[in-house]
Design a protein around this motif. Structure first.
Motif, PDB file in Angstrom:
ATOM      1  N   ILE A   1      18.153 -31.580  55.046  1.00  0.00           N
ATOM      2  CA  ILE A   1      19.853 -31.474  55.202  1.00  0.00           C
ATOM      3  C   ILE A   1      19.766 -30.846  56.739  1.00  0.00           C
ATOM      4  N   ASP A   2      20.346 -31.679  57.649  1.00  0.00           N
ATOM      5  CA  ASP A   2      20.735 -31.384  59.161  1.00  0.00           C
ATOM      6  C   ASP A   2      21.962 -30.431  58.998  1.00  0.00           C
ATOM      7  N   VAL A   3      21.995 -29.201  59.206  1.00  0.00           N
ATOM      8  CA  VAL A   3      23.057 -28.304  59.101  1.00  0.00           C
ATOM      9  C   VAL A   3      24.253 -28.649  60.054  1.00  0.00           C
ATOM     10  N   GLU A   4      23.834 -29.221  60.997  1.00  0.00           N
ATOM     11  CA  GLU A   4      25.208 -29.532  62.099  1.00  0.00           C
ATOM     12  C   GLU A   4      25.791 -31.017  61.524  1.00  0.00           C
ATOM     13  N   ASP A   5      24.839 -32.033  61.416  1.00  0.00           N
ATOM     14  CA  ASP A   5      25.551 -33.220  60.835  1.00  0.00           C
ATOM     15  C   ASP A   5      26.275 -33.267  59.507  1.00  0.00           C
ATOM     16  N   GLN A   6      25.724 -32.038  58.728  1.00  0.00           N
ATOM     17  CA  GLN A   6      26.110 -32.081  57.263  1.00  0.00           C
ATOM     18  C   GLN A   6      27.083 -30.763  57.149  1.00  0.00           C
ATOM     19  N   ALA A   7      27.673 -30.105  58.294  1.00  0.00           N
ATOM     20  CA  ALA A   7      28.434 -29.119  58.077  1.00  0.00           C
ATOM     21  C   ALA A   7      29.458 -28.844  57.245  1.00  0.00           C
ATOM     22  N   ASP A   8      30.161 -30.284  56.850  1.00  0.00           N
ATOM     23  CA  ASP A   8      31.028 -30.045  55.704  1.00  0.00           C
ATOM     24  C   ASP A   8      30.514 -29.617  54.348  1.00  0.00           C
ATOM     25  N   VAL A   9      29.118 -29.837  54.107  1.00  0.00           N
ATOM     26  CA  VAL A   9      28.495 -29.400  52.741  1.00  0.00           C
ATOM     27  C   VAL A   9      27.841 -28.158  52.915  1.00  0.00           C
ATOM     28  N   VAL A  10      27.195 -27.728  54.030  1.00  0.00           N
ATOM     29  CA  VAL A  10      26.457 -26.510  54.150  1.00  0.00           C
ATOM     30  C   VAL A  10      26.871 -25.501  55.081  1.00  0.00           C
ATOM     31  N   GLY A  11      28.069 -25.877  55.827  1.00  0.00           N
ATOM     32  CA  GLY A  11      28.759 -25.074  56.925  1.00  0.00           C
ATOM     33  C   GLY A  11      28.721 -23.566  56.582  1.00  0.00           C
TER      34      GLY A  11
ATOM     35  N   LEU B   1      28.373 -27.111  46.382  1.00  0.00           N
ATOM     36  CA  LEU B   1      28.589 -27.506  47.732  1.00  0.00           C
ATOM     37  C   LEU B   1      28.676 -28.612  48.141  1.00  0.00           C
ATOM     38  N   LEU B   2      28.053 -29.804  47.249  1.00  0.00           N
ATOM     39  CA  LEU B   2      28.214 -31.258  47.355  1.00  0.00           C
ATOM     40  C   LEU B   2      29.765 -31.674  46.675  1.00  0.00           C
ATOM     41  N   ARG B   3      29.905 -31.197  45.755  1.00  0.00           N
ATOM     42  CA  ARG B   3      31.232 -31.268  44.973  1.00  0.00           C
ATOM     43  C   ARG B   3      32.337 -30.996  45.947  1.00  0.00           C
ATOM     44  N   ASN B   4      32.205 -29.791  46.440  1.00  0.00           N
ATOM     45  CA  ASN B   4      33.377 -29.061  47.244  1.00  0.00           C
ATOM     46  C   ASN B   4      33.460 -29.921  48.582  1.00  0.00           C
ATOM     47  N   ALA B   5      32.460 -30.727  48.985  1.00  0.00           N
ATOM     48  CA  ALA B   5      32.645 -31.542  50.240  1.00  0.00           C
ATOM     49  C   ALA B   5      33.232 -32.732  49.796  1.00  0.00           C
TER      50      ALA B   5
END
Length: 141
Positions: free
Chosen positions: A58-68, A136-140
């Motif tokens: 998981i790239d934290v910048e590319d997937q910020a909506d999931v792991v921000g 996190l995935l559900r919320n995104a």
């Protein structure tokens, strides 16, 4: 077997894997991080040694909506989870042997012991509240 990369077109597959009850091992990194770039091959090799687990990059910048909102202090950061129980969340030495020992130790725990440890201190209770990849995935979505 290689790790999966969390992207918009793989999100459904990764969500299904998280919902499958298998162990999930997620590596949180960033494209600009040289250490992460060199660790990717080791992470993929670890995935090959543990075909019973799902490995997710998981790239934290590319997937910020999931792991921000996750508190990633340094790279690489590993998140190890089974069902809704987060067994580990933290910075890991970029050494596959260290991660391998961590995974073996967690997988050997009985579900009751895993659940007990999950609530055993404030840090681990925080992991359950804030680091659950399934949530996190559900919320995104």
């Amino acid at each position: 077997m290689h790790s999966l990369t969390l992207e918009s077109d793989t999100r459904d597959d990764i969500t299904a894997a998280v919902d499958s009850g298998r162990w999930i091992v997620a590596c949180l990194c960033a494209a600009w991080c040289g250490t992460c770039g060199s660790y990717r091959a080791a992470f993929d090799a670890l995935a090959a040694r543990h075909p019973d687990k799902t490995f997710v990059w998981i790239d934290v910048e590319d997937q910020a909506d999931v792991v921000g909102d996750l508190d990633v202090d340094n790279f690489p950061t590993l998140l190890v989870q089974r069902d809704d129980t987060v067994a580990f969340f933290g910075t890991m030495l970029p050494d596959a042997a260290v991660a391998d020992r961590l995974l073996q130790a967690q997988a050997e725990l009985a579900p009751e012991e895993l659940a007990r440890l999950a609530g055993s201190n404030e840090e681990r209770r925080g992991w359950q509240r804030d680091c659950n990849l399934r949530a996190l995935l559900r919320n995104a979505a």
